[in-house]
Design a protein around this motif. Sequence first.
Motif, short mmCIF file in Angstrom:
data_model
loop_
_atom_site.label_atom_id
_atom_site.label_comp_id
_atom_site.label_asym_id
_atom_site.label_seq_id
_atom_site.Cartn_x
_atom_site.Cartn_y
_atom_site.Cartn_z
N ALA A 29 0.82 -1.20 0.00
CA ALA A 29 0.00 0.00 0.00
C ALA A 29 0.86 1.26 0.00
O ALA A 29 0.54 2.23 -0.66
CB ALA A 29 -0.92 -0.01 1.21
N VAL A 30 1.98 1.24 0.75
CA VAL A 30 2.84 2.43 0.80
C VAL A 30 3.36 2.77 -0.59
O VAL A 30 3.38 3.92 -1.00
CB VAL A 30 4.03 2.19 1.75
N SER A 31 3.79 1.77 -1.33
CA SER A 31 4.40 2.01 -2.62
C SER A 31 3.42 2.53 -3.64
O SER A 31 3.77 3.30 -4.52
CB SER A 31 5.00 0.71 -3.16
N LEU A 32 2.18 2.07 -3.55
CA LEU A 32 1.24 2.35 -4.61
C LEU A 32 0.13 3.27 -4.19
O LEU A 32 -0.78 3.52 -4.95
CB LEU A 32 0.64 1.01 -5.10
N LEU A 33 0.21 3.77 -3.00
CA LEU A 33 -0.88 4.59 -2.51
C LEU A 33 -1.06 5.84 -3.34
O LEU A 33 -0.11 6.46 -3.74
CB LEU A 33 -0.61 5.00 -1.09
N ALA A 34 -2.29 6.26 -3.50
CA ALA A 34 -2.52 7.49 -4.19
C ALA A 34 -3.66 8.23 -3.58
O ALA A 34 -4.68 7.68 -3.36
CB ALA A 34 -2.81 7.20 -5.63
N ALA A 35 -3.53 9.58 -3.36
CA ALA A 35 -4.60 10.33 -2.73
C ALA A 35 -4.53 11.86 -2.85
O ALA A 35 -3.72 12.40 -2.22
CB ALA A 35 -4.61 10.01 -1.26
N THR A 134 -3.35 10.91 -5.86
CA THR A 134 -1.89 10.85 -5.87
C THR A 134 -1.47 10.00 -7.06
O THR A 134 -2.22 9.12 -7.50
CB THR A 134 -1.30 10.26 -4.59
N GLN A 135 -0.33 10.27 -7.57
CA GLN A 135 0.18 9.53 -8.72
C GLN A 135 1.58 9.04 -8.41
O GLN A 135 2.47 9.81 -8.06
CB GLN A 135 0.19 10.42 -9.97
N THR A 136 1.73 7.72 -8.49
CA THR A 136 3.00 7.06 -8.19
C THR A 136 3.67 6.63 -9.49
O THR A 136 3.00 6.29 -10.45
CB THR A 136 2.76 5.83 -7.29
N SER A 137 4.98 6.65 -9.50
CA SER A 137 5.72 6.23 -10.68
C SER A 137 5.25 4.87 -11.17
O SER A 137 5.10 3.92 -10.39
CB SER A 137 7.22 6.15 -10.35
N VAL A 297 13.10 0.31 -3.48
CA VAL A 297 11.70 0.73 -3.57
C VAL A 297 11.60 2.26 -3.59
O VAL A 297 10.92 2.84 -4.45
CB VAL A 297 10.88 0.16 -2.40
N THR A 298 12.25 2.92 -2.65
CA THR A 298 12.11 4.37 -2.54
C THR A 298 12.77 5.09 -3.71
O THR A 298 12.31 6.15 -4.13
CB THR A 298 12.68 4.89 -1.22
N ASN A 299 13.84 4.52 -4.25
CA ASN A 299 14.49 5.15 -5.41
C ASN A 299 13.61 5.05 -6.66
O ASN A 299 13.68 5.88 -7.56
CB ASN A 299 15.84 4.51 -5.68
N ARG A 300 12.79 3.99 -6.70
CA ARG A 300 11.90 3.80 -7.85
C ARG A 300 10.59 4.56 -7.66
O ARG A 300 9.86 4.81 -8.60
CB ARG A 300 11.61 2.30 -7.99
N ARG A 301 10.32 4.93 -6.42
CA ARG A 301 9.03 5.49 -6.05
C ARG A 301 9.08 7.02 -6.03
O ARG A 301 9.89 7.62 -5.34
CB ARG A 301 8.65 4.99 -4.65
N THR A 302 8.22 7.65 -6.79
CA THR A 302 8.01 9.08 -6.71
C THR A 302 6.51 9.32 -6.67
O THR A 302 5.77 8.78 -7.49
CB THR A 302 8.60 9.81 -7.93
N VAL A 303 6.04 10.10 -5.70
CA VAL A 303 4.61 10.34 -5.55
C VAL A 303 4.33 11.82 -5.68
O VAL A 303 4.99 12.65 -5.05
CB VAL A 303 4.10 9.84 -4.18
N THR A 304 3.36 12.15 -6.51
CA THR A 304 2.91 13.53 -6.64
C THR A 304 1.42 13.59 -6.33
O THR A 304 0.75 12.56 -6.28
CB THR A 304 3.16 14.06 -8.07
N ALA A 305 0.92 14.78 -6.13
CA ALA A 305 -0.50 14.98 -5.81
C ALA A 305 -1.11 15.94 -6.82
O ALA A 305 -1.30 17.13 -6.53
CB ALA A 305 -0.65 15.51 -4.39
N PRO A 306 -1.41 15.47 -8.01
CA PRO A 306 -1.95 16.36 -9.04
C PRO A 306 -3.39 16.78 -8.72
O PRO A 306 -4.10 16.07 -8.01
CB PRO A 306 -1.92 15.49 -10.30
N PRO A 307 -3.81 17.92 -9.24
CA PRO A 307 -5.21 18.32 -9.04
C PRO A 307 -6.13 17.44 -9.87
O PRO A 307 -5.72 16.86 -10.88
CB PRO A 307 -5.23 19.76 -9.56
N ILE A 308 -7.35 17.32 -9.42
CA ILE A 308 -8.34 16.59 -10.21
C ILE A 308 -8.73 17.45 -11.40
O ILE A 308 -9.19 18.58 -11.24
CB ILE A 308 -9.57 16.25 -9.36
N ASP A 309 -8.52 16.90 -12.58
CA ASP A 309 -8.89 17.62 -13.80
C ASP A 309 -9.45 16.60 -14.79
O ASP A 309 -9.62 15.42 -14.48
CB ASP A 309 -7.70 18.39 -14.38
#
Length: 345
Positions: A29-35, A134-137, A297-309
């Motif tokens: 869940a940590v790796s793929l979470l999005a919100a 949230t958007q994960t790599s 995992v963390t080097n491959r993981r980047t999470v952003t929080a884009p606006p809903i559009d």
Amino acid sequence: MLRLFAGHQTRLVTHHKPRLLAGITALAAVSLLAACGGGSDSAAPKSSATTGARADLSGVTLRIADQVGQTKAILEAAGVLKDVPYRIEWSDFPAAAPLLQALRANAADIGPAGDAPVLNAIGAGAPLKIVGVTQTSAKAVAVLVPKDSPIRTVADLKGKTVSPTTKGSVGHYLLLGALKEAGLTPHDVTISFLTPPAATAAFDSGQIDAWATWDPYIALSEQKGARIIRDGTGISSGLGFTVASEQAAGDPARRAAIADFLLRQARAFDWSNTNKADFTRLFASLTKLPEPVAAAVTNRRTVTAPPIDDTIIKQLQETSDVYTEAGVIDHRLDVAPFFVRSLAF
């Protein structure tokens, strides 16, 4: 998956120490979470200065459902909860299904979940709203083969046995997309749905020829020599969501608190992206993973929080349509009405 939520609820407040995660299943869940972002409202998300400043939130309690303590841990590590102008009451769940049931029963206000559980919940009539993204790599999901496998490309999977892990998972979505890209259909392979632990055992023992999964299982398998033949780039959206109960989304004070929380969450994700060493140590501590695996995992993981559009809504609609075609969802959904584009008043 568990069907009841009450027995798994743990009430916490923001000044308590974060709970340690139980093991590597928490990591999925940590790796793929999005919100972070919303639907029929038209305005773009506003800053905390325009959301929180308009109302006195000192009397608000925001009830946040979490998956195995992961959201709370990252936010506290990033230091973004120090000046919260409302009270936070945390509850903890082992997976998305019971978390979403808690929201449906109005036992919590918001919580994170992936696309398939959210689509299944709203498809079943749950009164929920998507308030954040949230958007994960996409590299955090991949199709793996054993190190000595003659399989080199997805096309080589024809006639082979593949586990996309669980039905409706991000691994399942990647497999469907990768097969289509290679000119194959799901009927060209034998699909075996397995839980992550069962899939791990089957992959390690050679009972399956390939495995579509996500971190930390990718990183753990790579440590044993497994090879990636296709990651999620260009197929997987990497989207996850913050979901709210209709009651919370419709209450002005709680909406303002949710808007503020989502901004803080976005800052925490930025912190995890730019402080890789600190985040890796936290990640390893919480998940009990060896630090080299946590680092992968963390080097491959980047999470952003884009606006809903419109783009975000279109991506979830495409995901929903793929799942409908694959039988994960039993009828076509129009996802747009479930989004709330702006929580600000």
